[in-house]
Design a protein around this motif. Structure first.
Motif, PDB file in Angstrom:
ATOM      1  N   PRO A 296      57.295 -10.330  25.321  1.00 45.11           N
ATOM      2  CA  PRO A 296      56.914 -11.396  26.059  1.00 45.11           C
ATOM      3  C   PRO A 296      57.748 -12.644  25.231  1.00 45.11           C
ATOM      4  N   PRO A 297      58.360 -13.278  26.403  1.00 45.94           N
ATOM      5  CA  PRO A 297      59.101 -14.641  25.871  1.00 45.94           C
ATOM      6  C   PRO A 297      58.570 -15.617  24.925  1.00 45.94           C
ATOM      7  N   THR A 298      57.231 -15.578  25.143  1.00 44.02           N
ATOM      8  CA  THR A 298      56.414 -16.734  24.268  1.00 44.02           C
ATOM      9  C   THR A 298      56.265 -16.250  23.018  1.00 44.02           C
ATOM     10  N   ASP A 299      56.381 -15.119  22.770  1.00 42.80           N
ATOM     11  CA  ASP A 299      56.149 -14.743  21.326  1.00 42.80           C
ATOM     12  C   ASP A 299      57.088 -15.039  20.350  1.00 42.80           C
ATOM     13  N   TYR A 300      58.306 -15.215  20.870  1.00 45.96           N
ATOM     14  CA  TYR A 300      59.471 -15.565  20.092  1.00 45.96           C
ATOM     15  C   TYR A 300      60.324 -16.745  20.252  1.00 45.96           C
ATOM     16  N   TYR A 301      60.723 -17.312  19.105  1.00 43.82           N
ATOM     17  CA  TYR A 301      61.675 -18.529  19.442  1.00 43.82           C
ATOM     18  C   TYR A 301      63.020 -18.126  19.766  1.00 43.82           C
ATOM     19  N   THR A 302      63.762 -19.160  20.631  1.00 44.64           N
ATOM     20  CA  THR A 302      65.281 -18.563  20.859  1.00 44.64           C
ATOM     21  C   THR A 302      65.896 -19.375  19.555  1.00 44.64           C
ATOM     22  N   ARG A 303      67.167 -18.968  19.386  1.00 43.51           N
ATOM     23  CA  ARG A 303      68.023 -19.467  18.310  1.00 43.51           C
ATOM     24  C   ARG A 303      68.093 -20.975  18.457  1.00 43.51           C
ATOM     25  N   GLN A 304      68.103 -21.584  19.588  1.00 45.28           N
ATOM     26  CA  GLN A 304      68.296 -23.143  19.713  1.00 45.28           C
ATOM     27  C   GLN A 304      66.873 -23.639  19.302  1.00 45.28           C
ATOM     28  N   GLU A 305      65.911 -22.999  19.713  1.00 44.94           N
ATOM     29  CA  GLU A 305      64.542 -23.656  19.321  1.00 44.94           C
ATOM     30  C   GLU A 305      64.446 -23.533  17.579  1.00 44.94           C
ATOM     31  N   MET A 306      64.777 -22.347  17.092  1.00 46.82           N
ATOM     32  CA  MET A 306      64.779 -22.221  15.590  1.00 46.82           C
ATOM     33  C   MET A 306      65.703 -23.581  15.102  1.00 46.82           C
ATOM     34  N   ASN A 307      66.746 -23.605  15.621  1.00 43.08           N
ATOM     35  CA  ASN A 307      67.662 -24.988  14.901  1.00 43.08           C
ATOM     36  C   ASN A 307      66.803 -26.204  14.960  1.00 43.08           C
ATOM     37  N   THR A 308      66.235 -26.459  16.136  1.00 48.41           N
ATOM     38  CA  THR A 308      65.574 -27.957  16.463  1.00 48.41           C
ATOM     39  C   THR A 308      64.455 -27.670  15.340  1.00 48.41           C
ATOM     40  N   ILE A 309      63.725 -26.588  15.198  1.00 50.74           N
ATOM     41  CA  ILE A 309      62.380 -26.435  14.492  1.00 50.74           C
ATOM     42  C   ILE A 309      63.005 -26.947  12.816  1.00 50.74           C
ATOM     43  N   LEU A 310      64.065 -26.182  12.477  1.00 48.56           N
ATOM     44  CA  LEU A 310      64.478 -26.347  11.225  1.00 48.56           C
ATOM     45  C   LEU A 310      64.885 -27.832  10.925  1.00 48.56           C
ATOM     46  N   LYS A 311      65.628 -28.140  12.034  1.00 48.57           N
ATOM     47  CA  LYS A 311      66.180 -29.771  11.778  1.00 48.57           C
ATOM     48  C   LYS A 311      65.067 -30.565  11.404  1.00 48.57           C
ATOM     49  N   ALA A 312      63.989 -30.476  12.361  1.00 46.53           N
ATOM     50  CA  ALA A 312      62.810 -31.416  12.287  1.00 46.53           C
ATOM     51  C   ALA A 312      62.053 -31.298  10.767  1.00 46.53           C
ATOM     52  N   VAL A 313      61.984 -29.953  10.454  1.00 47.54           N
ATOM     53  CA  VAL A 313      61.304 -29.660   9.200  1.00 47.54           C
ATOM     54  C   VAL A 313      62.395 -30.365   8.113  1.00 47.54           C
ATOM     55  N   MET A 314      63.652 -30.436   8.183  1.00 43.74           N
ATOM     56  CA  MET A 314      64.372 -30.830   7.243  1.00 43.74           C
ATOM     57  C   MET A 314      64.300 -32.485   7.088  1.00 43.74           C
ATOM     58  N   GLU A 315      64.082 -33.050   8.360  1.00 45.14           N
ATOM     59  CA  GLU A 315      63.981 -34.289   8.539  1.00 45.14           C
ATOM     60  C   GLU A 315      62.546 -34.673   7.948  1.00 45.14           C
ATOM     61  N   ASP A 316      61.506 -34.200   8.206  1.00 46.07           N
ATOM     62  CA  ASP A 316      60.253 -34.405   7.584  1.00 46.07           C
ATOM     63  C   ASP A 316      60.459 -34.168   6.095  1.00 46.07           C
ATOM     64  N   SER A 317      61.068 -33.470   5.745  1.00 50.07           N
ATOM     65  CA  SER A 317      60.985 -32.987   4.379  1.00 50.07           C
ATOM     66  C   SER A 317      61.821 -34.123   3.504  1.00 50.07           C
ATOM     67  N   ARG A 318      62.880 -34.656   4.299  1.00 50.10           N
ATOM     68  CA  ARG A 318      63.701 -35.774   3.717  1.00 50.10           C
ATOM     69  C   ARG A 318      62.881 -36.866   3.591  1.00 50.10           C
ATOM     70  N   GLU A 319      62.025 -37.193   4.728  1.00 47.48           N
ATOM     71  CA  GLU A 319      61.298 -38.579   4.755  1.00 47.48           C
ATOM     72  C   GLU A 319      60.255 -38.366   3.622  1.00 47.48           C
ATOM     73  N   TYR A 320      59.506 -37.222   3.284  1.00 46.50           N
ATOM     74  CA  TYR A 320      58.568 -36.997   2.508  1.00 46.50           C
ATOM     75  C   TYR A 320      58.857 -37.109   1.084  1.00 46.50           C
ATOM     76  N   ASN A 321      60.200 -36.549   0.855  1.00 49.44           N
ATOM     77  CA  ASN A 321      60.717 -36.799  -0.539  1.00 49.44           C
ATOM     78  C   ASN A 321      60.962 -38.239  -0.884  1.00 49.44           C
ATOM     79  N   TRP A 322      61.646 -38.839   0.167  1.00 50.89           N
ATOM     80  CA  TRP A 322      61.813 -40.535  -0.070  1.00 50.89           C
ATOM     81  C   TRP A 322      60.560 -41.241  -0.346  1.00 50.89           C
ATOM     82  N   ARG A 323      59.470 -40.746   0.500  1.00 49.11           N
ATOM     83  CA  ARG A 323      58.186 -41.397   0.092  1.00 49.11           C
ATOM     84  C   ARG A 323      57.689 -41.222  -1.204  1.00 49.11           C
TER      85      ARG A 323
END
Lengths: 182, 189
Positions: B131-158
Motif C-alpha cells: 500500500p502506497p500510504t504505508d511508506y514514504y517516498t525518498r523525496q518525502e523522507m528528505n522533506t521530513i528530515l529537513k523539517a526535523v533539522m530546522e526544528d532541531s536548529r530552532e530548538y537548540n537556538w532557544r
C-alpha cells in the motif's frame, strides 16, 4: 524369499526356516557333536535372523550371513558346555537317537558301519580348533567357495585356505589316532 | 612335511596350492605350472594330496540331517525389533527437513505474525502489493528530515538563549548581593 521377508512379508520367514533348517542343524551338529545342543542353536539362530534381518543389506549374502550367525551361536554353546569331548572318549552309537538300526541284518550291519565311521569323523572334528573345524564344515559340508568361507570367517582368502588345509591335516591325524580305517 | 630339494618349489610352499588342487573352484586361476611340476616330481606331495582326496570322500559319510524338532516360529511381530534410526541419521534428516520447510516458506512469501489481533499466517506465491500510504517516498523522507533539522536548529537556538539568560541572571544576582554586603559593612564601620 529373503527379499519378501525383508519387505515385511512374515509368511516368507516360515519358508526361509523350512528351506535352511536342515543346513543350519547339520552345521551346528557337526560343530558341536551333540544333537540337542545343535537343536538349541538352530532355534537361537533363526530367532536372531528374525530379529536382525533388517540389518542385512544385501539379500544375496544371506547364506554367508546365516552361517556366520550359526557359527557364533555354536561357539557360545561350545563355551557353555562341560566337560569337553576328548578324542579318546568312546562315543557309543545310538547315544544321539540312532537306535533305529533294526532292519535286516545286512542293512543293519552296513548302517552300523556308517554310523561308526560317522562317529569317528565326529570325534576327529571335535579335536580341531574352532577355526579349523569351521573352515572344514563350511567347505566340505556346505560347499561354500573359498571366497565365501573368507567372508563368513571374516578373514583374508589366504587365511581361509590355510585354515582349511590345516583343518584337513588335523582331521587326518585325529582319524589315524582313533584308529579309523576307511 | 617333507622337503623336496630337487625341485624349484619346496614341499612346505605348496600347502595353499593343495587347497586349490583339491577344490578347483570355477573362476579361480588354474594351479601354477611350478606347482603341477612339483606334484609330478615329488612322491611325498603326491601321496599327501591323494590322502587328502581320500579324506574328502570319507568326510562325505556324514550326511545332512533334519532337525530333531520343528523350529518354533516367532509370532508375527512379537520379537522383531522395530526399525531404529541412528541418532546422526535422525539429526541429518531433521536438518534437511527444516531446510526444505524454510525454503518453501521463503518461496511462498510466508508472513507469520503474533500481535494484539492474535496469531496470523499468510502466504502468497507472488510478492504482496505494498500500500502506497504505508511508506514514504525518498523525496518525502528528505522533506521530513529537513523539517526535523530546522526544528532541531530552532530548538537548540532557544535552548542556548535560555541558558545565556539564566547565567546572566545568576551573575547579576551575585553582583547585587556583593554590592549589598559591601554597603552593609561600610555602614557598620
Amino acid at each position: 524369499m529373503i527379499r519378501r521377508f525383508l519387505e515385511g512379508e512374515e509368511q516368507a520367514f516360515t519358508e526361509i526356516v523350512r528351506h535352511w533348517e536342515t543346513k543350519v542343524f547339520s552345521l551346528a551338529w557337526r560343530y558341536l557333536g551333540n544333537r540337542e545342543d545343535a537343536q538349541d542353536v538352530v532355534q537361537e539362530t533363526f530367532l536372531s535372523v528374525y530379529k536382525s534381518a533388517r540389518n542385512l543389506r544385501d539379500p544375496d549374502s544371506f547364506p554367508t550371513w546365516l552361517y556366520r550367525i550359526t557359527l557364533n551361536h555354536c561357539r557360545t554353546s561350545w563355551r557353555r558346555r562341560s566337560p569337553e569331548l576328548s578324542l579318546e572318549e568312546p562315543v557309543p552309537c545310538g547315544v544321539d537317537g540312532e537306535g533305529e538300526v533294526t532292519r535286516t541284518a545286512a542293512v543293519a550291519s552296513r548302517q552300523q558301519d556308517v554310523l561308526e565311521a560317522r562317529d569317528m569323523i565326529r570325534r576327529a572334528l571335535m579335536g580341531l580348533s574352532d577355526e579349523h573345524r569351521s573352515a572344514i564344515l563350511l567347505k566340505e559340508y556346505l560347499g561354500l567357495s573359498l571366497e565365501e568361507i573368507a567372508r563368513v570367517m571374516e578373514c583374508p582368502l589366504s587365511t581361509a585356505k590355510s585354515r582349511l588345509y590345516h583343518g584337513l591335516k588335523g582331521v587326518q591325524r585325529n582319524l589315524a589316532r582313533i584308529g579309523f580305517r576307511p | 612335511m617333507p622337503i623336496f630339494r630337487g625341485n624349484a618349489m619346496k614341499c612346505d610352499e605348496v600347502q595353499e596350492g593343495f587347497v586349490d588342487l583339491l577344490y578347483r573352484e570355477p573362476g579361480t586361476p588354474a594351479p601354477s605350472k611350478e606347482l603341477l611340476d612339483h606334484i609330478g616330481s615329488c612322491a611325498a606331495c603326491r601321496k599327501e594330496l591323494a590322502g587328502l582326496r581320500e579324506l574328502q570322500s570319507t568326510l562325505k559319510i556324514w550326511q545332512d540331517e533334519a532337525p530333531l524338532r520343528p523350529v518354533l516360529l516367532p509370532r508375527s511381530g512379537s520379537v522383531r525389533s522395530p526399525v531404529r534410526i541412528p541418532v546422526w541419521r535422525a539429526v541429518r534428516f531433521a536438518a534437511a527437513a527444516a531446510l526444505v520447510i524454510l525454503a518453501l516458506l521463503s518461496l511462498s512469501n510466508a508472513q507469520i505474525a503474533w500481535d494484539k489481533n492474535g496469531f496470523s499466517f499468510r502466504t502468497s506465491i507472488l510478492p504482496l502489493p505494498v500500500p502506497p500510504t504505508d511508506y514514504y517516498t525518498r523525496q518525502e523522507m528528505n522533506t521530513i528530515l529537513k523539517a526535523v533539522m530546522e526544528d532541531s536548529r530552532e530548538y537548540n537556538w532557544r535552548m542556548m538563549q535560555f541558558m545565556r539568560d539564566a547565567i546572566d541572571q545568576e551573575h547579576n544576582t551575585d553582583f547585587r548581593n556583593f554590592v549589598r554586603v559591601v554597603k552593609e559593612n561600610r555602614a557598620r564601620n
